[in-house]
Design an enzyme around this catalytic site. Structure first.
Site, PDB file in Angstrom:
ATOM      1  N   ARG A   1      20.617  46.020   0.434  1.00 43.23           N
ATOM      2  CA  ARG A   1      19.395  45.444  -0.143  1.00 43.23           C
ATOM      3  C   ARG A   1      18.834  44.350   0.773  1.00 43.23           C
ATOM      4  O   ARG A   1      17.623  44.209   0.922  1.00 43.23           O
ATOM      5  CB  ARG A   1      19.706  44.887  -1.541  1.00 43.23           C
ATOM      6  CG  ARG A   1      20.326  45.927  -2.483  1.00 43.23           C
ATOM      7  CD  ARG A   1      19.283  46.818  -3.144  1.00 43.23           C
ATOM      8  NE  ARG A   1      19.845  48.057  -3.654  1.00 43.23           N
ATOM      9  CZ  ARG A   1      20.517  48.204  -4.786  1.00 43.23           C
ATOM     10  NH1 ARG A   1      20.753  47.151  -5.549  1.00 43.23           N
ATOM     11  NH2 ARG A   1      20.973  49.382  -5.163  1.00 43.23           N
TER      12      ARG A   1
ATOM     13  N   LYS B   1      27.157  60.045  -1.322  1.00 43.82           N
ATOM     14  CA  LYS B   1      26.952  58.627  -1.040  1.00 43.82           C
ATOM     15  C   LYS B   1      27.221  57.819  -2.309  1.00 43.82           C
ATOM     16  O   LYS B   1      26.665  58.162  -3.358  1.00 43.82           O
ATOM     17  CB  LYS B   1      25.513  58.397  -0.570  1.00 43.82           C
ATOM     18  CG  LYS B   1      25.165  56.951  -0.237  1.00 43.82           C
ATOM     19  CD  LYS B   1      23.697  56.842   0.201  1.00 43.82           C
ATOM     20  CE  LYS B   1      23.354  55.402   0.554  1.00 43.82           C
ATOM     21  NZ  LYS B   1      21.945  55.236   0.954  1.00 43.82           N
TER      22      LYS B   1
ATOM     23  N   GLU C   1      24.007  68.820  -9.415  1.00 46.21           N
ATOM     24  CA  GLU C   1      23.017  68.423  -8.415  1.00 46.21           C
ATOM     25  C   GLU C   1      23.173  69.261  -7.146  1.00 46.21           C
ATOM     26  O   GLU C   1      22.182  69.653  -6.512  1.00 46.21           O
ATOM     27  CB  GLU C   1      23.171  66.938  -8.079  1.00 46.21           C
ATOM     28  CG  GLU C   1      22.782  65.986  -9.204  1.00 46.21           C
ATOM     29  CD  GLU C   1      21.281  65.776  -9.322  1.00 46.21           C
ATOM     30  OE1 GLU C   1      20.513  66.439  -8.576  1.00 46.21           O
ATOM     31  OE2 GLU C   1      20.873  64.946 -10.157  1.00 46.21           O
TER      32      GLU C   1
ATOM     33  N   LYS D   1      24.360  60.860  -5.146  1.00 47.80           N
ATOM     34  CA  LYS D   1      24.119  59.454  -4.834  1.00 47.80           C
ATOM     35  C   LYS D   1      24.332  58.649  -6.105  1.00 47.80           C
ATOM     36  O   LYS D   1      23.548  58.706  -7.040  1.00 47.80           O
ATOM     37  CB  LYS D   1      22.695  59.251  -4.302  1.00 47.80           C
ATOM     38  CG  LYS D   1      22.420  57.813  -3.851  1.00 47.80           C
ATOM     39  CD  LYS D   1      21.021  57.696  -3.272  1.00 47.80           C
ATOM     40  CE  LYS D   1      20.723  56.280  -2.794  1.00 47.80           C
ATOM     41  NZ  LYS D   1      19.361  56.150  -2.261  1.00 47.80           N
TER      42      LYS D   1
ATOM     43  N   TYR E   1      27.743  52.677  10.131  1.00 50.99           N
ATOM     44  CA  TYR E   1      27.166  51.651  10.999  1.00 50.99           C
ATOM     45  C   TYR E   1      28.027  51.414  12.238  1.00 50.99           C
ATOM     46  O   TYR E   1      27.584  50.741  13.167  1.00 50.99           O
ATOM     47  CB  TYR E   1      26.985  50.354  10.199  1.00 50.99           C
ATOM     48  CG  TYR E   1      26.041  50.555   9.028  1.00 50.99           C
ATOM     49  CD1 TYR E   1      24.667  50.568   9.215  1.00 50.99           C
ATOM     50  CD2 TYR E   1      26.531  50.793   7.740  1.00 50.99           C
ATOM     51  CE1 TYR E   1      23.798  50.799   8.163  1.00 50.99           C
ATOM     52  CE2 TYR E   1      25.668  51.025   6.679  1.00 50.99           C
ATOM     53  CZ  TYR E   1      24.306  51.028   6.894  1.00 50.99           C
ATOM     54  OH  TYR E   1      23.451  51.265   5.841  1.00 50.99           O
TER      55      TYR E   1
ATOM     56  N   SER F   1      26.886  50.274   3.202  1.00 54.23           N
ATOM     57  CA  SER F   1      26.926  48.873   3.625  1.00 54.23           C
ATOM     58  C   SER F   1      28.098  48.103   3.041  1.00 54.23           C
ATOM     59  O   SER F   1      28.756  47.330   3.744  1.00 54.23           O
ATOM     60  CB  SER F   1      25.612  48.187   3.253  1.00 54.23           C
ATOM     61  OG  SER F   1      25.382  48.254   1.848  1.00 54.23           O
TER      62      SER F   1
END
Length: 330
Positions: A213, A255, A240, A203, A320, A281
């Protein structure tokens, strides 16, 4: 017509001649089951609240969230990832609304499980940023820094509360060191070995989060660069990944998706668990804004962007457009 030598001796264009030919030889196919729908639910509202920076996306009421979940089942997608937006005044330094059994996220989890049962994977964002008054993904120390180990204690409690509320899958997204191991232990301690962990393994601290946000009513002061990853780094992502797999991640995620397809491909090449990618987004908003101005073909751009993410190695995609695209594919 004059022919020069034996060229072209090979004609790849033969496999592009008609729509049926192109469909038959396609190497990458999208399917409704590939998709997971991120969804926001806001406490204390009577009507859905449009998100200005994300045309077509809303902060749901509890009732409209249940409807969105039912529509997701009908469309054939695999999951819904829930984010809670508490009422004004309920945020505090520890993000206690995030672990309150009657907090908006836990209430929404119960609502959606009651609505769809096991027909849809009900997933829960496991992070404190929506619930803290400072907007960070963890609790702060006396110098204003995110305290990694104190935050892990909050994540453990949050995992247990979300599991009790009905989450099939929890998604630890705060990028704290050790978070997957702590969450796995916390779930196992209450006998919830059945709850899976979708690890936000890679991320990046990205400018493309901007519209999100607004979606969660973020109170962030400063930035998250001390815990989210630096966009210049690739080896860090693989480190990670190794840690999350060792700690017990059932699935891993990259992401954002679009700007990091190289990272996604590298993770997918070596991961022995399913790999997801989150089309975030900013990626959504750029396509919607350009389409609104007539600069691009909206529907083609959406499908092309999602195909690219899957081609790079994503087994599942959070987007989305999940329900809309699944309906189109069906």
């Amino acid at each position: 017509m004059t022919t020069y030598g034996s060229f072209p001796g090979t004609r790849p264009r033969r496999l592009r001649t008609t729509p049926v030919m192109r469909r038959m030889v396609a190497e990458t196919r999208l399917h409704p089951a590939d998709f997971i729908l991120p969804a926001f639910v806001r406490e204390g509202v009577g009507e859905p609240v449009p998100i200005a920076a994300m045309p077509g996306v809303v902060q749901h009421t509890r009732d409209t969230l249940k409807k969105a979940a039912a529509e997701a089942v009908e469309a054939g997608i695999s999951g819904i990832m829930l984010f809670g937006v508490p009422e004004d005044g309920k945020k505090d330094a520890a993000g206690t609304a995030g672990t309150d059994p009657d907090g908006i996220l836990q209430v929404a989890l119960r609502d959606v499980r009651a609505e769809v049962g096991d027909e849809l994977l009900v997933m829960s964002d496991l992070c404190l940023d929506e619930f803290t008054d400072h907007g960070h993904c963890g609790v702060l120390d006396d110098q204003g820094r995110v305290d990694n180990d104190a935050t892990l204690e909050r994540y453990a409690e949050m995992a247990q509360v979300q599991a009790d509320a009905g989450a099939h899958v929890v998604g630890p997204s705060g990028m704290m060191d050790g978070q997957i191991g702590v969450v796995r232990d916390a779930l196992d301690q209450i006998g919830r070995e059945d709850v899976a962990i979708l690890a936000y393994t890679v991320k990046y601290a990205s400018a493309f989060y901007g519209p999100f946000r607004e979606a969660v009513g973020s109170s962030l002061k400063g930035d998250r660069k001390t815990y989210q990853q630096d966009s210049a780094n690739a080896r860090d992502a693989m480190r990670e990944l190794a840690l999350d797999l060792e700690e017990g991640a059932d699935m891993v995620m990259v992401k954002p998706a679009g700007p990091y397809l190289d990272i996604l491909a590298e993770v997918a090449e070596v991961s022995d668990v399913p790999v997801a990618a989150y089309q975030i987004s900013g990626e959504y908003s750029m396509i919607e804004a350009a389409a609104e101005k007539g600069w691009i073909d909206r529907d083609r751009a959406i499908l092309e962007s999602l195909t690219g993410i899957k081609r790079a190695g994503a087994r599942n995609i959070l987007t989305y457009w999940a329900t809309e695209v699944a309906r189109t594919l069906r």
